[in-house]
Motif scaffolding. Structure first.
Motif, short mmCIF file in Angstrom:
data_model
loop_
_atom_site.label_atom_id
_atom_site.label_comp_id
_atom_site.label_asym_id
_atom_site.label_seq_id
_atom_site.Cartn_x
_atom_site.Cartn_y
_atom_site.Cartn_z
N LEU A 322 0.83 -1.19 0.00
CA LEU A 322 0.00 0.00 0.00
C LEU A 322 0.86 1.24 0.00
N GLY A 323 0.20 2.35 -0.42
CA GLY A 323 0.96 3.51 -0.87
C GLY A 323 1.71 4.37 0.11
N VAL A 324 2.39 3.85 1.09
CA VAL A 324 3.21 4.72 1.92
C VAL A 324 4.32 5.28 1.02
N ASP A 325 4.55 6.56 1.15
CA ASP A 325 5.43 7.24 0.19
C ASP A 325 6.88 7.21 0.66
N TRP A 326 7.69 6.46 -0.07
CA TRP A 326 9.10 6.41 0.32
C TRP A 326 9.92 7.42 -0.48
N GLY A 327 9.29 8.10 -1.42
CA GLY A 327 10.00 9.15 -2.14
C GLY A 327 11.04 8.66 -3.12
N ALA A 328 12.19 8.31 -2.63
CA ALA A 328 13.35 8.21 -3.51
C ALA A 328 13.60 6.85 -4.15
N VAL A 329 12.63 5.96 -4.15
CA VAL A 329 12.86 4.65 -4.76
C VAL A 329 13.03 4.83 -6.27
N ASP A 330 14.12 4.32 -6.84
CA ASP A 330 14.28 4.50 -8.28
C ASP A 330 14.28 3.19 -9.05
N LEU A 331 14.19 2.05 -8.35
CA LEU A 331 14.07 0.79 -9.08
C LEU A 331 13.22 -0.18 -8.27
N VAL A 332 12.30 -0.86 -8.96
CA VAL A 332 11.51 -1.90 -8.30
C VAL A 332 11.83 -3.24 -8.97
N VAL A 333 12.15 -4.24 -8.14
CA VAL A 333 12.42 -5.57 -8.67
C VAL A 333 11.32 -6.50 -8.17
N GLN A 334 10.69 -7.22 -9.07
CA GLN A 334 9.67 -8.21 -8.70
C GLN A 334 10.29 -9.60 -8.82
N MET A 335 10.50 -10.26 -7.67
CA MET A 335 11.06 -11.61 -7.68
C MET A 335 9.91 -12.61 -7.89
N GLY A 336 10.05 -13.49 -8.84
CA GLY A 336 8.99 -14.45 -9.12
C GLY A 336 7.93 -13.80 -10.00
N ALA A 337 6.91 -14.58 -10.31
CA ALA A 337 5.91 -14.11 -11.25
C ALA A 337 5.07 -13.01 -10.63
N PRO A 338 4.60 -12.07 -11.45
CA PRO A 338 3.83 -10.95 -10.91
C PRO A 338 2.39 -11.31 -10.55
N LYS A 339 1.84 -12.40 -11.07
CA LYS A 339 0.50 -12.90 -10.76
C LYS A 339 -0.65 -12.07 -11.31
N GLY A 340 -0.41 -10.78 -11.58
CA GLY A 340 -1.48 -9.95 -12.13
C GLY A 340 -0.90 -8.65 -12.63
N SER A 341 -1.53 -8.08 -13.66
CA SER A 341 -0.96 -6.85 -14.22
C SER A 341 -1.21 -5.65 -13.30
N SER A 342 -2.35 -5.61 -12.63
CA SER A 342 -2.60 -4.49 -11.73
C SER A 342 -1.62 -4.49 -10.57
N ARG A 343 -1.41 -5.69 -10.02
CA ARG A 343 -0.47 -5.80 -8.90
C ARG A 343 0.92 -5.35 -9.32
N LEU A 344 1.33 -5.78 -10.50
CA LEU A 344 2.66 -5.39 -10.99
C LEU A 344 2.73 -3.87 -11.12
N LEU A 345 1.69 -3.28 -11.69
CA LEU A 345 1.69 -1.82 -11.89
C LEU A 345 1.73 -1.09 -10.56
N GLN A 346 0.95 -1.60 -9.59
CA GLN A 346 0.94 -0.92 -8.29
C GLN A 346 2.30 -1.00 -7.63
N ARG A 347 2.95 -2.13 -7.80
CA ARG A 347 4.29 -2.26 -7.21
C ARG A 347 5.28 -1.35 -7.93
N ILE A 348 5.16 -1.32 -9.24
CA ILE A 348 6.07 -0.47 -10.00
C ILE A 348 5.84 0.99 -9.64
N GLY A 349 4.58 1.30 -9.35
CA GLY A 349 4.24 2.67 -8.98
C GLY A 349 5.00 3.17 -7.78
N ARG A 350 5.60 2.25 -7.04
CA ARG A 350 6.34 2.64 -5.85
C ARG A 350 7.66 3.29 -6.20
N ALA A 351 8.10 3.08 -7.45
CA ALA A 351 9.35 3.71 -7.87
C ALA A 351 9.05 5.05 -8.51
#
Lengths: 815, 237
Positions: A322-351
C-alpha cells in the motif's frame, strides 16, 4: 478552465512556489467538491492523488473556517494514515491555514482519543476498524453530525473484502448521521471503475459518483531479468519460484541505484531473497527486509530507516504494497511471477513518484511458466489491461459486528437499521429474513434451542414511530466486550520468536512452529536462528552460523489472474509469439509440440504417463493455485473411489499433477461437474478449511472473544477452541448462521470455487487427453514444485498417530 | 474399544476416552463439564447450547454399546455449581433417563464441589471400585490403584509436518488419569509437569485408534522438551 480558477489565490501561490500547477484531475476533484458531489479518483501512484482528495476540504476550510470535524480520511493502514498526515501538514503550514489534523488508531493514547471527541480536529485520519469503534460510542452522533467529507484511500486494495464490508456499513451509518456527507474515493488504476463507484455510492447509485481520471503518466520501463551463464547463454530454470540465480545481478543493480525495492510474493521467499542478496553484498550496503511476520517494532524501524533514506534496498512482501510514500525509490524488482498486471503496476508505482518520468522495474521469473507469465504481464501493462475485480455479497459475521456497534451507540429501530444497512452496496440484496437471523444471533446466539433468553445481549426498547421494534444493549458489560473484541483481521495463532534475553524478532504461525524441533535452524528476520525451546507462546531461539531451513508459512495464496492466464494460454499455441522468447523457452515449447500437444486456449490438456514406478496425470487448467489445490483434493478422492490408489498431488498456478499406483485411463470421469455436488461438500466439511473459516467468523461475529495481547495462555488452556464449538454446532444445528458464513468464506476465498466450477463446466467438452510413454516437457516445471500434498484423508489422523507410535517405540527401544 | 489390564482387573478403553470395568460393568468417564456453554453465555459469549446434549448423547451410546450397569463420573461433572439449574429440558431428560437405567455415581470436582442435584444417583468425595480409588484429582504420593481426571490430558504430535492432537489417557504405574469427556473441554499436554507432579513419573500416554491401544512412552527428556515427540517423528523422515 473555469474549474481551475476556483482555486483561492493563496493556494495558487503555494502551487507556484512548489513549481507545480493545478493538475486537471485536482481541478476536477475541486469542482466535484464545490458541487457537493461524491467522487472517485482513479490515478496512478505519484499523481498527487492524496492532495487531490484533500484539496476540496482544505479550500472549503480556508474559505469558510468552521469548528468541528470536517473531513474524515480512511486508509486501510495505520502507517498510511500517519504518512498522509505528515504530507498534509506541509501544505497546511506553508499556505498558512488554520486547520488541525490528527490521526486515530488503536495505538492512539486514551487521553488524546478523549480530546479528539471533546475538541475534534478539522481532519481526522483513521482506519476502518477505528471508525467502526468510534461509531459504537453514543457521542458519535454529535461528533459526526457536521461531517462534510469522507475520503477513502487505496479503495482498490480492500473494498471487496471484509474490511470493505465493514467500511461500507460505517459509511451508510455516517450518511444517516450526516445526510449531506460527501464521499470521496481514491484508487489506483482498476479494470472496472464502475464497480467501485457503485461501492462508494450511497444506495449503489453509480450516477451520484463523479468519476475523475488522473493523468496517465509516463509509461513504465519494465524488463525481464534472465539468467545468463558464463558462456553467455540464457538459461531459464526448469522449476522453482525463487529466481535465486538473480541474486548477484540484482545486488549489482542495488549498488548502481539509489534505492531499490525488491518485492516477493511470499514471506519465505522474502527471507530467502534477503539471505541470497546478503551473500553478494560485498560492499556491505544497508539493506533490509519487511514482511508481515516481523514484530511491529522491527517493521516500524525498517519503515523509518526507509523514510530517512538510510536503506539502499528493501526486500518486502505485500505488507508494503500500500501507498506509503518512500520518495526516492528508483528501481523496483519483482522476484517471481507478478501474478497480475494491476499488482505489478501498483508495485512499480512505488518507484519514482514523479509522474512525468518513467518508473523502472525488473521482473525476475523463477521458472519457464513464470517467464511466460512475466511476458504476459508486460504485454498486459503495455495494452493497458487491468485485472478484473469481483465483488461479493457482504459477510454476515461483519454485519453482526456492525449491528452490535450501532446498538452500543444508541437504541435502534429494526426497520430503520435494515433500511440503512441495505444502503451499503455489499448488503443491498440482504433479505429481511437474513437480517432477522443476524439480529437473533446478536440477541441470544440465534439458536433454534431457546436456551439463552436470560442472557440476551439485546433487550426490547419499545416501538419506533414507524411501528418497528426497538432494541437496546441489555447490559453495559456487553458494550465493553464489543469494544475490546471488535475488528476484522483475525490472525492465525502465533508464537513470538525471541532470544533468551527477551528481545523479540517477530511472530510465526503456530502451525509452522509445531513442525520445528529443538536444534532445528530456520531463517527469519534476516538471521539464521536455532530453536532452543518453546515456552508458553514464545519460540526461543539463538543466532547460529549453521545453514538455515527456510520458514514456510501457510495461508491462501495470490492466484494467477484470469487475464494473465489467458495470455499465457495464447503464448502456448501462437507460434508467432515464440521468437520473442529466449532460446531455451522456445525450444521447450517446440519439444512439447513434438512430444505431446500444445493446447489451444479453450482446451483442457491432460497428459498421463508412467514415471519412477508410478503413474502421473498432469492437467493444465490455468485457473490459479487455490482452485487447483481444491481440485487436487477432490480428484484424488475420486481416484481413491475408482481404485486408482492415488499417492499425492501437486498444484501450481498452471497445472495439477496427480500420481497414483494405477494409471488414469479416463480422466473425463475425474473432472466431471458433479464432483462439486458430491465430493466437494464432504471434503470441505471434513477438512480443516471450514474450521479455519469458522474460527474467523466466530471471532468477527462476536461469538467468542479473541486473545488479547498480554493475556497469555497459561499451561492450562483458558479458552476453548472454536473447533470444538464447530463440531457441536455442526451436529446439533447445521443451519446456524455462523456455519453458513463459514461456508461462504470457504467457498469464496479458501477454495476459489468460482474458478473451479468454470473449469469443471467446460472440462467435458474441451478435454484433450494425451497418453505418453514418459514425462512431457510442459509437465516438468509442474512436477518439480514446492508444496506437495500427500493424500491424507478420512482416517488420516489415525494413520499419523500409528506412524508416530511406531517411530516413538523404535526410538525408545534403541535408548 | 480395546482390552486394558489394570490393577489386576480387566477394562476396556474406548476411543472416546472412557474406561469400562468388565466384571462390574461400570462405565467411567471424567470431566464432563456439562453446561459449560451456558456458563460462558452468562458472561456474554453465547456458545451453542448443545454441549451437554452432545456429551450425554455420547455417554448414552457408549452405555448401550457396552451394556453398562453403572456410570461413574470423576468430577467436574458440571462446569460450575449453577450448572444443574441451567440444564435445558432435553439434556435434563437425557440425564434423568441415564439415572433410571444405570447405577449413577458422581465424584465431585473443583468445578462442582457441591452437587445440587444427583439425577437419581449419589455424590461422593471419592469412592472405591473393587479396590481401585476413584478421585477427581490424583492424590500426590497415594499408594494403590487409582483412576482420576481433572487434568484433561491431550497428546499433541507433529508427524511429517501434520499436526494432530487427541485427548489421551496418562499412566503412571497403577494410576491412570482419564481424558476429559465433555464436548467443549480443552486439553493440557500429556507430559506436562503438573500431571507428573500429582501422579508421579509418567510412563506413557495412551489413545485408542483403529481398535488398538497406542502407547506413547514418555521420553525422560520430554518433561523439559515440550516437542520431544515431534523430534522422534522428525528424525525418521
Amino acid at each position: 478552465m473555469s474549474e481551475n480558477s476556483s482555486l483561492p489565490q493563496r493556494f495558487t501561490d503555494w502551487f507556484a512556489t512548489r513549481g507545480w500547477r493545478l493538475r486537471d484531475h485536482q481541478a476536477a476533484m475541486l469542482a466535484a467538491g464545490r458541487a457537493g458531489e461524491h467522487a472517485l479518483l482513479v490515478a496512478a501512484t505519484g499523481a498527487g492523488k492524496t492532495l487531490a482528495g484533500f484539496l476540496p476540504s482544505l479550500v472549503d476550510l480556508a474559505e469558510a473556517p468552521a469548528k468541528g470535524l470536517h473531513t474524515l480520511y480512511i486508509s486501510p493502514l495505520k502507517a498510511l494514515a500517519v504518512d498522509v498526515q505528515r504530507n498534509l501538514l506541509t501544505p497546511i503550514a506553508e499556505i498558512g491555514l488554520d486547520i488541525r489534523v490528527e490521526a486515530r488508531s488503536g495505538d492512539t493514547p486514551a487521553d488524546r482519543k478523549a480530546r479528539q471527541k471533546s475538541n475534534p480536529p478539522h481532519i481526522l485520519n483513521t482506519t476502518p476498524e477505528s471508525l467502526s469503534l468510534l461509531l459504537s460510542h453514543p457521542d458519535s452522533l454529535t461528533l459526526f453530525a457536521g461531517l462534510r467529507t469522507v475520503v477513502v484511500d487505496e479503495i482498490h486494495a480492500f473494498a471487496d473484502g471484509k474490511r470493505g464490508d465493514l467500511l461500507s456499513l460505517s459509511l451508510a451509518r455516517l450518511q444517516r448521521i450526516a445526510p449531506h456527507l460527501r464521499r470521496v474515493g481514491l484508487s489506483a488504476t482498476i479494470a472496472d471503475p464502475d464497480l467501485y463507484r457503485a461501492w462508494l455510492a450511497p444506495d449503489g447509485d453509480i450516477d451520484a459518483v463523479r468519476l475523475v481520471a488522473g493523468d496517465p503518466g509516463a509509461e513504465p520501463e519494465i524488463d525481464i531479468l534472465l539468467p545468463t551463464a558464463e558462456d553467455g547463454v540464457v538459461r531459464v530454470p526448469w522449476s522453482g519460484h525463487s529466481g535465486s540465480y538473480a541474486a548477484e545481478p540484482v545486488m549489482r543493480l542495488i549498488e548502481a541505484n539509489r534505492t531499490t525495492l525488491v518485492f516477493c510474493n511470499t514471506r519465505s521467499l522474502a527471507e530467502l531473497t534477503f539471505q541470497e542478496l546478503w551473500k553478494h553484498n560485498d560492499q556491505a550496503l544497508p539493506i533490509g527486509v519487511h514482511h508481515g511476520s516481523l514484530a511491529r517494532e522491527a517493521r516500524r524501524k525498517v519503515e523509518a530507516a526507509m523514510a530517512r533514506g538510510d536503506l539502499r534496498a528493501l526486500v518486502a512482501t505485500a505488507s508494503l504494497d500500500l501507498g506509503v510514500d518512500w520518495g526516492a525509490v528508483d528501481l523496483v524488482v519483482q522476484m517471481g511471477a507478478p501474478k497480475g498486471s494491476s499488482r505489478l503496476l501498483q508495485r512499480i508505482g512505488r518507484a519514482n513518484h514523479r509522474l512525468d518520468e518513467a518508473s523502472r522495474a525488473l521482473v525476475v521469473p523463477g521458472n519457464r511458466f513464470e517467464y511466460l507469465e512475466a511476458r504476459a504481464a508486460l504485454d498486459a501493462v503495455e495494452a493497458g489491461e487491468r485485472d478484473p475485480d469481483q465483488f461479493h455479497p457482504g459477510s454476515l459475521d461483519v454485519l453482526a459486528q456492525h449491528i452490535m456497534a450501532c446498538a452500543c451507540a444508541a437504541p435502534f429501530s429494526e426497520a430503520a437499521l435494515l433500511d440503512e444497512v441495505r444502503g451499503a452496496m455489499p448488503y443491498s440484496g440482504l433479505t429481511a429474513e437474513e437480517f432477522g437471523r443476524v439480529l437473533g444471533f446478536i440477541r441470544d446466539g440465534g439458536y433454534a434451542l431457546k436456551a439463552y433468553d436470560r442472557f440476551r445481549r439485546l433487550a426490547p426498547d419499545g416501538t419506533a414511530p414507524d411501528g418497528s421494534p426497538m432494541w437496546r444493549v441489555s447490559h453495559p458489560r456487553f458494550v465493553t466486550q464489543h469494544r475490546m473484541n471488535a475488528g476484522i483481521i483475525v490472525d492465525a495463532p502465533l508464537l513470538t520468536v525471541r532470544f533468551n534475553n527477551g528481545r523479540q524478532l517477530g511472530t510465526v504461525e503456530e502451525f509452522f512452529a509445531s513442525t520445528l524441533s529443538l536444534g532445528d535452524t530456520f531463517f527469519f528476520s534476516g538471521l539464521s536462528l536455532e530453536v532452543v525451546g518453546i515456552k508458553d507462546t514464545d519460540l526461543i531461539v539463538k543466532a547460529t552460523s549453521r545453514p538455515a531451513r527456510i520458514p514456510t508459512y501457510v495461508g491462501a495464496r495470490m492466484a494467477l489472474t484470469t487475464n494473465l492466464a489467458g495470455r499465457v494460454r495464447e503464448f502456448l499455441c501462437d507460434r508467432d509469439q515464440w521468437p520473442r522468447f529466449p532460446d531455451d523457452v522456445r525450444e521447450w515449447l517446440e519439444a512439447q509440440d513434438r512430444r505431446s500437444v500444445l493446447p489451444q486456449p479453450g482446451q483442457l490438456l491432460v497428459e498421463t504417463f508412467p514415471r519412477d514406478g508410478s503413474h502421473y496425470m498432469v492437467a493444465y487448467p490455468f485457473e490459479g493455485w487455490n482452485a487447483h489445490q481444491s481440485l487436487g483434493m477432490l480428484v484424488t478422492r475420486r481416484m481413491e473411489t475408482q481404485g486408482l490408489q492415488p499417492l499425492g498431488f501437486q498444484a501450481s498456478d498452471y497445472a495439477l499433477v496427480c500420481h497414483s499406483i494405477v494409471p488414469v485411463t479416463d480422466p473425463a470421469s475425474l473432472f466431471s461437474a458433479d464432483i462439486l455436488a458430491d465430493e466437494f461438500v464432504d471434503w470441505v466439511e471434513g477438512s480443516a478449511l471450514l474450521k479455519r473459516a469458522f474460527r474467523e467468523v466466530a471471532v468477527i461475529g462476536g461469538l467468542v472473544e479473541r486473545h488479547h495481547p498480554g493475556r497469555r495462555k497459561s499451561g492450562k488452556q483458558v479458552t476453548f477452541s472454536t473447533d470444538l464449538i464447530y463440531d457441536v454446532l455442526r451436529k446439533y444445528e447445521p443451519d446456524h448462521l455462523l456455519l453458513k458464513a463459514a461456508w461462504a468464506d470457504a467457498r469464496r476465498r479458501l477454495t476459489d470455487v468460482g474458478r473451479l466450477g468454470d473449469l469443471l463446466d467446460r472440462a467435458a467438452d474441451t478435454m484433450l487427453h494425451v497418453t505418453l510413454d514418459r514425462v512431457s516437457p510442459l509437465a516438468v516445471p509442474a512436477l518439480i514444485m514446492i508444496g506437495r500434498e500427500s493424500v491424507a484423508q478420512g482416517a488420516a489422523d489415525d494413520a499419523l498417530f500409528e506412524e508416530a507410535e511406531t517411530i516413538a517405540q523404535e526410538a525408545m527401544a534403541q535408548s | 474399544m480395546v482390552p486394558l489390564s489394570f490393577a489386576g482387573r480387566d477394562f476396556i478403553a474406548t476411543r472416546e476416552g472412557a474406561l469400562f470395568c468388565t466384571d462390574s460393568r461400570a462405565l467411567i468417564v471424567a470431566d464432563l463439564h456439562l453446561e459449560k456453554a451456558s456458563w460462558y453465555a452468562r458472561m456474554g459469549q453465547l456458545l451453542p447450547p448443545y454441549d451437554s446434549l452432545a456429551t450425554l448423547d455420547r455417554i448414552e451410546q457408549l452405555a448401550d454399546r457396552l451394556d453398562a450397569a453403572a456410570l461413574w463420573c470423576l468430577g467436574d461433572n458440571f462446569h460450575d455449581v449453577g450448572g444443574p439449574a441451567r440444564l435445558p429440558a432435553g439434556a435434563r431428560a437425557r440425564l434423568e433417563r441415564l439415572g433410571r437405567r444405570l447405577d449413577l455415581h458422581w465424584i465431585v470436582g473443583n468445578h462442582d464441589p457441591q452437587l445440587t442435584e444427583t439425577f437419581g444417583g449419589s455424590a461422593h468425595e471419592e469412592a472405591w471400585l473393587g479396590g481401585i480409588a476413584l478421585r477427581h484429582i490424583a492424590r500426590r504420593g497415594a499408594r494403590g490403584a487409582e483412576l482420576s481426571g481433572h487434568f484433561h490430558p491431550k497428546l499433541r504430535l507433529s508427524v511429517r509436518g501434520h499436526r494432530v492432537a487427541r485427548p489421551c489417557f496418562v499412566r503412571a504405574g497403577d494410576r491412570i488419569v482419564l481424558p476429559a469427556f465433555g464436548s467443549l473441554t480443552g486439553g493440557m499436554a500429556a507430559f506436562d509437569p503438573a500431571i507428573a507432579d500429582a501422579l508421579g513419573p509418567i510412563e506413557a500416554a495412551m489413545i485408542v485408534v483403529s481398535g488398538r491401544l497406542l502407547t506413547f512412552p514418555n521420553a525422560p527428556a520430554a518433561l523439559s522438551r515440550p516437542h520431544a515427540m515431534a523430534q522422534c517423528a522428525g528424525r525418521s523422515t
